[in-house]
Design a protein around this motif. Structure first.
Motif, PDB file in Angstrom:
ATOM      1  N   PRO A   1       0.831  -1.211   0.000  1.00  0.00           N
ATOM      2  CA  PRO A   1       0.000   0.000   0.000  1.00  0.00           C
ATOM      3  C   PRO A   1       0.865   1.259   0.000  1.00  0.00           C
ATOM      4  CG  PRO A   1      -0.841  -1.593   1.578  1.00  0.00           C
ATOM      5  CD  PRO A   1       0.483  -2.123   1.084  1.00  0.00           C
ATOM      6  N   GLY A   2       0.492   2.189  -0.854  1.00  0.00           N
ATOM      7  CA  GLY A   2       1.216   3.448  -0.945  1.00  0.00           C
ATOM      8  C   GLY A   2       2.411   3.413  -1.881  1.00  0.00           C
ATOM      9  N   GLU A   3       2.791   2.224  -2.340  1.00  0.00           N
ATOM     10  CA  GLU A   3       3.905   2.095  -3.266  1.00  0.00           C
ATOM     11  C   GLU A   3       3.383   1.986  -4.694  1.00  0.00           C
ATOM     12  OE1 GLU A   3       6.391  -1.221  -2.324  1.00  0.00           O
ATOM     13  OE2 GLU A   3       7.077  -0.358  -0.445  1.00  0.00           O
ATOM     14  N   ALA A   4       4.228   2.394  -5.616  1.00  0.00           N
ATOM     15  CA  ALA A   4       3.889   2.276  -7.036  1.00  0.00           C
ATOM     16  C   ALA A   4       4.490   0.982  -7.578  1.00  0.00           C
ATOM     17  CB  ALA A   4       4.448   3.475  -7.790  1.00  0.00           C
ATOM     18  N   PRO A   5       3.901   0.460  -8.643  1.00  0.00           N
ATOM     19  CA  PRO A   5       4.514  -0.705  -9.284  1.00  0.00           C
ATOM     20  C   PRO A   5       5.916  -0.360  -9.790  1.00  0.00           C
ATOM     21  CG  PRO A   5       2.262  -0.373 -10.066  1.00  0.00           C
ATOM     22  CD  PRO A   5       2.634   0.831  -9.260  1.00  0.00           C
ATOM     23  N   THR A   6       6.771  -1.362  -9.872  1.00  0.00           N
ATOM     24  CA  THR A   6       8.132  -1.168 -10.377  1.00  0.00           C
ATOM     25  C   THR A   6       8.110  -0.964 -11.891  1.00  0.00           C
ATOM     26  OG1 THR A   6       8.482  -3.514 -10.814  1.00  0.00           O
ATOM     27  CG2 THR A   6       9.029  -2.716  -8.579  1.00  0.00           C
ATOM     28  N   ALA A   7       9.259  -0.598 -12.452  1.00  0.00           N
ATOM     29  CA  ALA A   7       9.369  -0.438 -13.905  1.00  0.00           C
ATOM     30  C   ALA A   7       9.054  -1.767 -14.606  1.00  0.00           C
ATOM     31  CB  ALA A   7      10.750   0.073 -14.281  1.00  0.00           C
ATOM     32  N   ALA A   8       9.500  -2.865 -14.023  1.00  0.00           N
ATOM     33  CA  ALA A   8       9.194  -4.181 -14.598  1.00  0.00           C
ATOM     34  C   ALA A   8       7.691  -4.455 -14.542  1.00  0.00           C
ATOM     35  CB  ALA A   8       9.966  -5.266 -13.859  1.00  0.00           C
ATOM     36  N   ASP A   9       7.050  -4.061 -13.444  1.00  0.00           N
ATOM     37  CA  ASP A   9       5.599  -4.219 -13.335  1.00  0.00           C
ATOM     38  C   ASP A   9       4.886  -3.375 -14.395  1.00  0.00           C
ATOM     39  OD1 ASP A   9       5.897  -5.886 -11.121  1.00  0.00           O
ATOM     40  OD2 ASP A   9       5.576  -4.259  -9.675  1.00  0.00           O
TER      41      ASP A   9
ATOM     42  N   GLU B   1       2.207  11.089 -21.224  1.00  0.00           N
ATOM     43  CA  GLU B   1       3.300  10.283 -20.677  1.00  0.00           C
ATOM     44  C   GLU B   1       3.020   8.793 -20.827  1.00  0.00           C
ATOM     45  OE1 GLU B   1       1.697  12.695 -18.844  1.00  0.00           O
ATOM     46  OE2 GLU B   1       3.220  14.264 -18.951  1.00  0.00           O
ATOM     47  N   LEU B   2       1.787   8.393 -20.542  1.00  0.00           N
ATOM     48  CA  LEU B   2       1.430   6.981 -20.694  1.00  0.00           C
ATOM     49  C   LEU B   2       1.423   6.577 -22.163  1.00  0.00           C
ATOM     50  CD1 LEU B   2      -1.294   6.512 -17.951  1.00  0.00           C
ATOM     51  CD2 LEU B   2       0.968   5.463 -18.017  1.00  0.00           C
ATOM     52  N   ARG B   3       0.995   7.477 -23.053  1.00  0.00           N
ATOM     53  CA  ARG B   3       1.032   7.180 -24.489  1.00  0.00           C
ATOM     54  C   ARG B   3       2.478   6.959 -24.933  1.00  0.00           C
ATOM     55  NH1 ARG B   3      -3.398  10.646 -24.954  1.00  0.00           N
ATOM     56  NH2 ARG B   3      -2.118  12.457 -25.405  1.00  0.00           N
ATOM     57  N   GLN B   4       3.401   7.764 -24.409  1.00  0.00           N
ATOM     58  CA  GLN B   4       4.823   7.600 -24.742  1.00  0.00           C
ATOM     59  C   GLN B   4       5.347   6.261 -24.222  1.00  0.00           C
ATOM     60  OE1 GLN B   4       6.525  11.179 -23.039  1.00  0.00           O
ATOM     61  NE2 GLN B   4       6.806  12.061 -25.078  1.00  0.00           N
ATOM     62  N   GLN B   5       4.981   5.922 -22.998  1.00  0.00           N
ATOM     63  CA  GLN B   5       5.396   4.630 -22.436  1.00  0.00           C
ATOM     64  C   GLN B   5       4.876   3.480 -23.292  1.00  0.00           C
ATOM     65  OE1 GLN B   5       4.121   5.186 -18.134  1.00  0.00           O
ATOM     66  NE2 GLN B   5       5.717   3.618 -17.921  1.00  0.00           N
ATOM     67  N   LEU B   6       3.621   3.584 -23.706  1.00  0.00           N
ATOM     68  CA  LEU B   6       3.013   2.530 -24.515  1.00  0.00           C
ATOM     69  C   LEU B   6       3.693   2.441 -25.881  1.00  0.00           C
ATOM     70  CD1 LEU B   6       0.859   0.341 -24.732  1.00  0.00           C
ATOM     71  CD2 LEU B   6      -0.715   2.107 -25.566  1.00  0.00           C
ATOM     72  N   ALA B   7       3.981   3.578 -26.495  1.00  0.00           N
ATOM     73  CA  ALA B   7       4.668   3.574 -27.792  1.00  0.00           C
ATOM     74  C   ALA B   7       6.045   2.924 -27.669  1.00  0.00           C
ATOM     75  CB  ALA B   7       4.787   4.995 -28.333  1.00  0.00           C
ATOM     76  N   ALA B   8       6.777   3.241 -26.610  1.00  0.00           N
ATOM     77  CA  ALA B   8       8.088   2.633 -26.382  1.00  0.00           C
ATOM     78  C   ALA B   8       7.949   1.127 -26.169  1.00  0.00           C
ATOM     79  CB  ALA B   8       8.780   3.288 -25.191  1.00  0.00           C
ATOM     80  N   TYR B   9       6.946   0.741 -25.414  1.00  0.00           N
ATOM     81  CA  TYR B   9       6.701  -0.684 -25.169  1.00  0.00           C
ATOM     82  C   TYR B   9       6.425  -1.409 -26.485  1.00  0.00           C
ATOM     83  CZ  TYR B   9       4.582  -4.993 -23.520  1.00  0.00           C
ATOM     84  OH  TYR B   9       4.295  -6.327 -23.307  1.00  0.00           O
ATOM     85  N   GLU B  10       5.559  -0.822 -27.300  1.00  0.00           N
ATOM     86  CA  GLU B  10       5.214  -1.461 -28.574  1.00  0.00           C
ATOM     87  C   GLU B  10       6.435  -1.558 -29.491  1.00  0.00           C
ATOM     88  OE1 GLU B  10       0.632  -0.764 -29.611  1.00  0.00           O
ATOM     89  OE2 GLU B  10       1.774   1.110 -29.487  1.00  0.00           O
TER      90      GLU B  10
END
Length: 114
Positions: free
Chosen positions: A54-62, A98-107
């Motif tokens: 609780p209160g923590e964010a998922p990791t980069a791997a997550d 920011e999330l769109r950029q993350q998704l584009a990088a992921y793809e």
């Protein structure tokens, strides 16, 4: 809010409400009219969140895993959703730049692999 307005999407979330990959996946999953159809996809989200305190964010791997889940949900909503019609662009317009950029990088990094 009436049942019909919630069912047919007049309830809009602000892009500001969707700040993380977990927020994104949770929001997009909520658009499915039949939660049972996407329940197996959400098992991955459950596994990720079981390790987040609780209160923590998922990791980069997550985040990577959650972006893969987002793409599965996006595919479901754009091709198999029985009640409403969604487009990829419409769904992606709901996320922050920011999330769109993350998704584009992921793809880009995972071409052909969802």
């Amino acid at each position: 809010m009436s049942f019909f307005s919630s069912l047919f999407g007049s309830q809009q979330h602000s892009v500001a409400d969707i700040k993380s990959t977990l927020d994104l996946v949770t929001y997009i999953a909520g658009l499915a009219s039949n939660p049972d159809d996407i329940d197996p996809i959400l098992d991955t989200v459950r596994a990720v969140t079981s390790d987040v305190r609780p209160g923590e964010a998922p990791t980069a791997a997550d985040d990577e895993v959650l972006l893969g889940v987002y793409l599965q949900l996006e595919a479901y909503l754009t091709t198999r959703e029985p009640i409403r019609t969604f487009t990829k662009d419409e769904l992606r317009a709901r996320m922050s730049p920011e999330l769109r950029q993350q998704l584009a990088a992921y793809e880009t990094n995972h071409k052909g692999g969802v």
